[in-house]
Design a protein around this motif. Structure first.
Motif, PDB file in Angstrom:
ATOM      1  N   LYS A  25      38.083  49.412  34.478  1.00  0.00           N
ATOM      2  CA  LYS A  25      38.121  47.976  34.204  1.00  0.00           C
ATOM      3  C   LYS A  25      36.789  47.592  33.585  1.00  0.00           C
ATOM      4  O   LYS A  25      35.777  48.230  33.856  1.00  0.00           O
ATOM      5  N   PRO A  26      36.782  46.534  32.799  1.00  0.00           N
ATOM      6  CA  PRO A  26      35.494  46.083  32.259  1.00  0.00           C
ATOM      7  C   PRO A  26      34.551  45.663  33.387  1.00  0.00           C
ATOM      8  O   PRO A  26      34.985  45.158  34.422  1.00  0.00           O
ATOM      9  N   CYS A  27      33.275  45.892  33.172  1.00  0.00           N
ATOM     10  CA  CYS A  27      32.247  45.456  34.113  1.00  0.00           C
ATOM     11  C   CYS A  27      31.492  44.287  33.495  1.00  0.00           C
ATOM     12  O   CYS A  27      31.020  44.381  32.365  1.00  0.00           O
ATOM     13  N   ARG A  55      35.470  42.754  42.760  1.00  0.00           N
ATOM     14  CA  ARG A  55      36.547  43.119  41.829  1.00  0.00           C
ATOM     15  C   ARG A  55      37.563  42.008  41.838  1.00  0.00           C
ATOM     16  O   ARG A  55      37.939  41.490  42.888  1.00  0.00           O
ATOM     17  N   ASP A  56      38.028  41.630  40.653  1.00  0.00           N
ATOM     18  CA  ASP A  56      39.212  40.776  40.585  1.00  0.00           C
ATOM     19  C   ASP A  56      40.279  41.570  39.843  1.00  0.00           C
ATOM     20  O   ASP A  56      40.106  42.761  39.589  1.00  0.00           O
ATOM     21  N   SER A  57      41.364  40.948  39.497  1.00  0.00           N
ATOM     22  CA  SER A  57      42.491  41.701  38.925  1.00  0.00           C
ATOM     23  C   SER A  57      42.179  42.301  37.555  1.00  0.00           C
ATOM     24  O   SER A  57      42.811  43.264  37.148  1.00  0.00           O
ATOM     25  N   ARG A  58      41.188  41.769  36.859  1.00  0.00           N
ATOM     26  CA  ARG A  58      40.916  42.235  35.494  1.00  0.00           C
ATOM     27  C   ARG A  58      39.578  42.918  35.284  1.00  0.00           C
ATOM     28  O   ARG A  58      39.376  43.587  34.276  1.00  0.00           O
ATOM     29  N   LYS A  59      38.632  42.710  36.193  1.00  0.00           N
ATOM     30  CA  LYS A  59      37.283  43.209  35.930  1.00  0.00           C
ATOM     31  C   LYS A  59      36.486  43.401  37.221  1.00  0.00           C
ATOM     32  O   LYS A  59      36.884  42.956  38.288  1.00  0.00           O
ATOM     33  N   ALA A  92      43.836  49.203  40.992  1.00  0.00           N
ATOM     34  CA  ALA A  92      44.456  47.965  41.478  1.00  0.00           C
ATOM     35  C   ALA A  92      45.675  48.280  42.332  1.00  0.00           C
ATOM     36  O   ALA A  92      46.426  49.211  42.054  1.00  0.00           O
TER      37      ALA A  92
END
Length: 134
Positions: A25-27, A55-59, A92
């Motif tokens: 995931k992007p940081c 962490r969230d669902s995208r990054k 995830a």
């Protein structure tokens, strides 16, 4: 080459780590005065931290405290510590119990830190951009 700030140097090191140890995931790297809690605000407890990763669902959100990490080397060491958490975080929707700083963590951290300190990573990372989108 211009003298880089602590934040700019961390951006370089983060890009270097992502190129060798992608975490899926992007940081997003942030450099606030103090690390926030899960609600996004510093608390009495979070103000003691050098860094924290969420962490969230995208990054992944990696925070390094500009007040607690006063040298470039402490910022970089904290960034490597926090990036190791992101790198090892399960994909995830897959969570399991594992010690936050157990043997798996210290093995991965040691590999990244050794590559940075002894394996040429400190110099290699200087070839990466020192600014990126936030």
């Amino acid at each position: 080459m211009p003298k880089l700030t602590r934040e700019q140097r961390c951006f370089q090191v983060l890009s270097w780590m992502e190129s060798l140890w992608p975490c899926g995931k992007p940081c997003v790297f942030k450099f606030p005065e103090y690390a926030p809690d899960l609600n996004g605000r510093p608390t009495k407890e979070s103000k003691k931290l050098y860094g924290v990763t969420y962490r969230d669902s995208r990054k992944f959100l990696i925070y390094v405290s500009s007040k607690n990490c006063i040298t470039k080397s402490s910022c970089i060491e904290t960034l490597i510590h926090e990036y190791t958490h992101a790198y090892l975080w399960p994909p995830a929707c897959v969570e399991f119990k594992r010690p936050e700083h157990g043997p798996v963590y210290w093995t991965a951290y040691g590999e990244i830190m050794d590559a940075f300190m002894e394996g040429g990573g400190s110099d290699e990372s200087k070839n990466f951009p020192f600014e990126r989108g936030r």
